[in-house]
Design an enzyme around this catalytic site. Structure first.
Site, PDB file in Angstrom:
ATOM      1  N   LYS A  35      25.725   8.738  -8.062  1.00  0.00           N
ATOM      2  CA  LYS A  35      25.279   8.871  -6.671  1.00  0.00           C
ATOM      3  C   LYS A  35      25.991   7.846  -5.780  1.00  0.00           C
ATOM      4  O   LYS A  35      26.500   8.168  -4.705  1.00  0.00           O
ATOM      5  CB  LYS A  35      23.759   8.628  -6.650  1.00  0.00           C
ATOM      6  CG  LYS A  35      23.057   9.160  -5.442  1.00  0.00           C
ATOM      7  CD  LYS A  35      21.547   8.994  -5.561  1.00  0.00           C
ATOM      8  CE  LYS A  35      20.875  10.261  -5.971  1.00  0.00           C
ATOM      9  NZ  LYS A  35      19.417  10.236  -5.840  1.00  0.00           N
ATOM     10  N   THR A  86       8.107   8.328  -6.947  1.00  0.00           N
ATOM     11  CA  THR A  86       6.779   8.106  -7.540  1.00  0.00           C
ATOM     12  C   THR A  86       6.239   9.464  -7.985  1.00  0.00           C
ATOM     13  O   THR A  86       5.254   9.963  -7.426  1.00  0.00           O
ATOM     14  CB  THR A  86       5.814   7.443  -6.528  1.00  0.00           C
ATOM     15  OG1 THR A  86       5.849   8.181  -5.288  1.00  0.00           O
ATOM     16  CG2 THR A  86       6.168   6.008  -6.261  1.00  0.00           C
ATOM     17  N   THR A 122       5.713   6.505  -1.538  1.00  0.00           N
ATOM     18  CA  THR A 122       4.279   6.824  -1.437  1.00  0.00           C
ATOM     19  C   THR A 122       3.601   6.272  -2.687  1.00  0.00           C
ATOM     20  O   THR A 122       3.899   6.703  -3.800  1.00  0.00           O
ATOM     21  CB  THR A 122       4.106   8.353  -1.359  1.00  0.00           C
ATOM     22  OG1 THR A 122       4.850   8.824  -0.221  1.00  0.00           O
ATOM     23  CG2 THR A 122       2.646   8.741  -1.216  1.00  0.00           C
ATOM     24  N   GLU A 150       6.364   6.529   4.521  1.00  0.00           N
ATOM     25  CA  GLU A 150       7.310   7.346   5.286  1.00  0.00           C
ATOM     26  C   GLU A 150       6.743   8.750   5.488  1.00  0.00           C
ATOM     27  O   GLU A 150       6.201   9.340   4.569  1.00  0.00           O
ATOM     28  CB  GLU A 150       8.648   7.401   4.526  1.00  0.00           C
ATOM     29  CG  GLU A 150       9.724   8.163   5.246  1.00  0.00           C
ATOM     30  CD  GLU A 150       9.857   7.724   6.694  1.00  0.00           C
ATOM     31  OE1 GLU A 150      10.095   6.538   6.952  1.00  0.00           O
ATOM     32  OE2 GLU A 150       9.690   8.576   7.598  1.00  0.00           O
ATOM     33  N   LEU A 152       8.686  11.295   7.095  1.00  0.00           N
ATOM     34  CA  LEU A 152       9.734  12.260   7.452  1.00  0.00           C
ATOM     35  C   LEU A 152       9.609  13.542   6.634  1.00  0.00           C
ATOM     36  O   LEU A 152       9.056  13.541   5.538  1.00  0.00           O
ATOM     37  CB  LEU A 152      11.131  11.647   7.250  1.00  0.00           C
ATOM     38  CG  LEU A 152      11.591  11.216   5.851  1.00  0.00           C
ATOM     39  CD1 LEU A 152      11.999  12.386   4.986  1.00  0.00           C
ATOM     40  CD2 LEU A 152      12.742  10.252   5.970  1.00  0.00           C
ATOM     41  N   LYS A 206      -1.126   7.538   4.074  1.00  0.00           N
ATOM     42  CA  LYS A 206      -0.080   8.500   3.684  1.00  0.00           C
ATOM     43  C   LYS A 206      -0.668   9.633   2.836  1.00  0.00           C
ATOM     44  O   LYS A 206      -0.387  10.813   3.058  1.00  0.00           O
ATOM     45  CB  LYS A 206       1.018   7.756   2.914  1.00  0.00           C
ATOM     46  CG  LYS A 206       2.066   8.639   2.289  1.00  0.00           C
ATOM     47  CD  LYS A 206       2.923   9.368   3.307  1.00  0.00           C
ATOM     48  CE  LYS A 206       3.774  10.422   2.620  1.00  0.00           C
ATOM     49  NZ  LYS A 206       4.554  11.205   3.556  1.00  0.00           N
ATOM     50  N   LEU A 252      -0.024  26.265   9.928  1.00  0.00           N
ATOM     51  CA  LEU A 252      -0.922  27.419   9.845  1.00  0.00           C
ATOM     52  C   LEU A 252      -0.115  28.682   9.559  1.00  0.00           C
ATOM     53  O   LEU A 252      -0.409  29.741  10.091  1.00  0.00           O
ATOM     54  CB  LEU A 252      -1.705  27.578  11.156  1.00  0.00           C
ATOM     55  CG  LEU A 252      -2.854  26.594  11.371  1.00  0.00           C
ATOM     56  CD1 LEU A 252      -3.562  26.899  12.695  1.00  0.00           C
ATOM     57  CD2 LEU A 252      -3.865  26.632  10.227  1.00  0.00           C
ATOM     58  N   ALA A 254       0.769  31.300   6.903  1.00  0.00           N
ATOM     59  CA  ALA A 254       0.382  31.788   5.571  1.00  0.00           C
ATOM     60  C   ALA A 254       1.646  32.071   4.764  1.00  0.00           C
ATOM     61  O   ALA A 254       2.669  32.474   5.312  1.00  0.00           O
ATOM     62  CB  ALA A 254      -0.449  33.056   5.717  1.00  0.00           C
ATOM     63  N   CYS A 262       6.370  16.354  -2.402  1.00  0.00           N
ATOM     64  CA  CYS A 262       5.286  15.472  -1.946  1.00  0.00           C
ATOM     65  C   CYS A 262       3.887  16.059  -2.104  1.00  0.00           C
ATOM     66  O   CYS A 262       3.056  15.473  -2.810  1.00  0.00           O
ATOM     67  CB  CYS A 262       5.519  15.075  -0.494  1.00  0.00           C
ATOM     68  SG  CYS A 262       6.971  14.014  -0.326  1.00  0.00           S
TER      69      CYS A 262
HETATM   70  P1  NAD Z   1      14.367  10.702  -4.914  1.00  0.00           P
HETATM   71  O1  NAD Z   1      14.052  11.063  -6.312  1.00  0.00           O
HETATM   72  O2  NAD Z   1      15.199  11.614  -4.067  1.00  0.00           O
HETATM   73  O3  NAD Z   1      15.073   9.272  -4.882  1.00  0.00           O
HETATM   74  C1  NAD Z   1      14.665   8.163  -5.608  1.00  0.00           C
HETATM   75  C2  NAD Z   1      15.902   7.354  -5.988  1.00  0.00           C
HETATM   76  O4  NAD Z   1      15.487   6.094  -6.515  1.00  0.00           O
HETATM   77  C3  NAD Z   1      16.764   8.023  -7.054  1.00  0.00           C
HETATM   78  O5  NAD Z   1      18.095   8.160  -6.556  1.00  0.00           O
HETATM   79  C4  NAD Z   1      16.716   7.040  -8.228  1.00  0.00           C
HETATM   80  O6  NAD Z   1      17.918   6.995  -8.972  1.00  0.00           O
HETATM   81  C5  NAD Z   1      16.421   5.740  -7.524  1.00  0.00           C
HETATM   82  N1  NAD Z   1      15.853   4.668  -8.340  1.00  0.00           N
HETATM   83  C6  NAD Z   1      14.804   4.739  -9.198  1.00  0.00           C
HETATM   84  N2  NAD Z   1      14.560   3.530  -9.747  1.00  0.00           N
HETATM   85  C7  NAD Z   1      15.479   2.667  -9.215  1.00  0.00           C
HETATM   86  C8  NAD Z   1      15.735   1.273  -9.368  1.00  0.00           C
HETATM   87  N3  NAD Z   1      14.999   0.498 -10.187  1.00  0.00           N
HETATM   88  N4  NAD Z   1      16.751   0.733  -8.684  1.00  0.00           N
HETATM   89  C9  NAD Z   1      17.501   1.488  -7.864  1.00  0.00           C
HETATM   90  N5  NAD Z   1      17.296   2.811  -7.657  1.00  0.00           N
HETATM   91  C10 NAD Z   1      16.296   3.392  -8.322  1.00  0.00           C
HETATM   92  O7  NAD Z   1      12.954  10.446  -4.217  1.00  0.00           O
HETATM   93  P2  NAD Z   1      12.534  10.694  -2.669  1.00  0.00           P
HETATM   94  O8  NAD Z   1      12.262  12.130  -2.441  1.00  0.00           O
HETATM   95  O9  NAD Z   1      13.485   9.960  -1.782  1.00  0.00           O
HETATM   96  O10 NAD Z   1      11.124   9.947  -2.647  1.00  0.00           O
HETATM   97  C11 NAD Z   1      11.025   8.539  -2.703  1.00  0.00           C
HETATM   98  C12 NAD Z   1       9.609   8.145  -2.320  1.00  0.00           C
HETATM   99  O11 NAD Z   1       9.357   8.501  -0.961  1.00  0.00           O
HETATM  100  C13 NAD Z   1       8.520   8.843  -3.137  1.00  0.00           C
HETATM  101  O12 NAD Z   1       7.449   7.952  -3.330  1.00  0.00           O
HETATM  102  C14 NAD Z   1       8.097   9.977  -2.231  1.00  0.00           C
HETATM  103  O13 NAD Z   1       6.774  10.381  -2.467  1.00  0.00           O
HETATM  104  C15 NAD Z   1       8.212   9.350  -0.874  1.00  0.00           C
HETATM  105  N6  NAD Z   1       8.416  10.302   0.221  1.00  0.00           N
HETATM  106  C16 NAD Z   1       9.292  11.347   0.057  1.00  0.00           C
HETATM  107  C17 NAD Z   1       9.501  12.220   1.115  1.00  0.00           C
HETATM  108  C18 NAD Z   1      10.441  13.392   0.956  1.00  0.00           C
HETATM  109  O14 NAD Z   1      10.425  14.266   1.819  1.00  0.00           O
HETATM  110  N7  NAD Z   1      11.251  13.458  -0.093  1.00  0.00           N
HETATM  111  C19 NAD Z   1       8.845  12.034   2.339  1.00  0.00           C
HETATM  112  C20 NAD Z   1       8.003  10.940   2.486  1.00  0.00           C
HETATM  113  C21 NAD Z   1       7.791  10.078   1.417  1.00  0.00           C
END
Ligand code: NAD
Length: 438
Positions: A35, A86, A122, A150, A152, A206, A252, A254, A262
């Site tokens: 990545k 998470t 989260t 977050e 978004l 959240k 809303l 369906a 999430c």
């Molecule tokens: P993701 O899986 O796309 O990205 C997580 C990244 O963290 C991965 O690239 C992984 O390689 C990296 N990672 C894991 N452990 C690591 C470490 N020790 N050091 C460095 N990098 C590490 O996840 P995401 O969708 O971006 O979600 C991240 C968090 O944000 C989650 O808790 C999610 O619930 C929350 N969230 C996500 C969204 C969404 O739309 N995706 C929106 C709001 C909140």
């Protein structure tokens, strides 16, 4: 401000790029070497509108960098954001905090006094307390721990980040509050409301937000079922209630049930938090099972449209990503649908404008078409699963002439029955009057 962003996924990469765009110096860290290598070569690991240009311009200005070296990123940073995944823990649905705590332990080795550690991931209530405990255990002193969940949405992530409905900051000390206010100052100046709360409150906010949206979706989905039984139209019901400001028109629509990275995991994690606290959350618990049943039940809708069985039939599926404008397939409603169709003996030809690469990792034994018309060619039914814009203006007469059977199963209510029937199709929407078998 100098910021380290740990985790360069959907949230970390978008947040990091936007913070850099605000003028901060951001170093995004990920342990996934491919990545980081790709990002350093200008390749985006995800499909998100506007992201590539935003990343490129901030890299060129020297404000945004990518590395696998966590120590180098954290050194000198005034704030360290944790944006790792998470996911739901296999088996029990609890939020798996392994990635968060592993990251914290790595951060602990290099962090300097005065730095603020911020969870953007989260995380369940009390995770900030646990992070503090780990930092103490690792001998770290004088570091603040804050929560900044977050909100978004994938597919509109940059716009959401830059024009948020609100920013929630959970901080227990003034220093953390001031650092976060400074980081978000450009939005503050734009009058985005910043809500400063206790850390546990921010963490819970959240989950409450996502659970509420999941409830809203499931509510209208059940009303859609009722519409089918009593010959009413859920689109009009949704409009009729959504125009009421107390209710609001969003969420809303369906459809085939919510998916994504999430809502499914966050509703489960909220239930786990509630269990632990000894407080039942019946509405959310019911929502989870309503939604699970709904996603599983979509295959039966296709069966009904094809006279009771899909065995030996060919089904075209339009849209695989869990929603438009993303390639994210996590918990997508297309997964139980496509696997269910294949398990019941159908052959599937699928098309998604961007999620094919992700989908190929999930599905085997299906064909991937290059566009909607190619997918429809020779199929008995066409099923719209994800409402990509390009599926909103299909030439329905062309679709009807390429389909062998003439069934349009519109799980997103993109079309009206009349226009579909005028084109020679049998129309099966969601909650749009009485359903009749073919
Ligand atoms: P993701 O899986 O796309 O990205 C997580 C990244 O963290 C991965 O690239 C992984 O390689 C990296 N990672 C894991 N452990 C690591 C470490 N020790 N050091 C460095 N990098 C590490 O996840 P995401 O969708 O971006 O979600 C991240 C968090 O944000 C989650 O808790 C999610 O619930 C929350 N969230 C996500 C969204 C969404 O739309 N995706 C929106 C709001 C909140």
């Amino acid at each position: 401000m100098r910021i380290a962003m740990i985790g360069t996924g959907y949230v970390g990469l978008v947040s990091g790029a936007c913070f850099a765009d605000f003028g901060h110096r951001v170093c995004c860290v990920d342990k996934d070497e491919a990545k980081i290598e790709g990002l350093n070569a200008g390749r985006m690991p995800i499909w998100e509108p506007g992201l590539e240009a935003l990343v490129k311009s901030n890299v060129e200005r020297g404000r945004l960098t990518f590395t696998t070296d966590l120590a180098a990123a954290v050194e000198g940073a005034e704030a360290v954001f944790i944006a790792v995944g998470t996911p739901a823990r296999r088996g029990d649905g609890h939020a798996d905090l392994t990635y968060v705590f592993d990251a914290v332990r790595e951060v602990a080795k290099v962090i300097k006094p005065g730095t603020v550690v911020v969870t953007k991931s989260t995380v369940p209530v009390g995770t900030g307390d646990e992070i503090e405990r780990i930092l103490r255990e690792e001998g770290v002193a004088d570091v603040s721990v804050a929560s900044n969940p977050e909100f978004l949405r994938e597919g509109a992530a940059i716009a959401d980040f830059k024009h948020p409905d609100r920013i929630v900051v959970g901080a227990e000390d003034n220093h953390a509050q001031e650092v976060l206010k400074e980081i978000y100052r450009p939005l503050f100046l734009n009058r985005a409301p910043i809500l400063i709360t206790g850390r546990r409150t921010a963490e819970l906010t959240k989950y409450a937000a996502n659970a509420f949206l999941a409830v809203k979706i499931s509510f209208i989905n059940e009303i859609a079922d009722l519409c089918e039984a009593v010959d009413a139209d859920v689109q009009d019901v949704a409009r009729g209630i959504g125009l009421d400001n107390r209710i609001g028109a969003k969420f809303l629509h369906a459809g085939p049930g919510y998916g994504g990275s999430c809502f499914p995991k966050d509703t489960l994690a909220l239930l786990k938090t509630a269990d632990k606290a000894g407080v039942d959350q019946r509405i959310v618990r019911t929502t989870v099972s309503v939604n699970d049943d709904r996603k599983e039940g979509m295959v039966e809708r296709v069966e009904r449209a094809l006279g009771g069985s899909v065995s030996g039939k060919r089904v075209a599926v339009l849209g695989l990503a869990f929603k438009p404008n993303t390639d994210d397939m996590r918990e997508a409603p297309s997964i139980p649908l496509v696997t269910g169709l294949v398990a019941r003996g159908a052959s599937v030809s699928a098309f998604d404008p961007v999620a094919r690469e992700q989908a190929e990792k999930i599905f085997s034994g299906i064909e991937f078409a290059d566009d909607a018309y190619a997918a429809a060619d020779g199929a008995d039914a066409l099923v719209i699963v994800t409402e990509w814009d390009e599926f909103r203006a299909l030439d329905l007469e062309r679709i009807a002439s390429s389909l062998r059977g003439k069934a349009l199963v519109d799980l997103r209510n993109v079309y009206d029955r009349d226009e579909a029937e005028d084109a020679g199709l049998r129309y099966y929407g969601i909650g749009r009057g009485r359903i009749e078998a073919s």
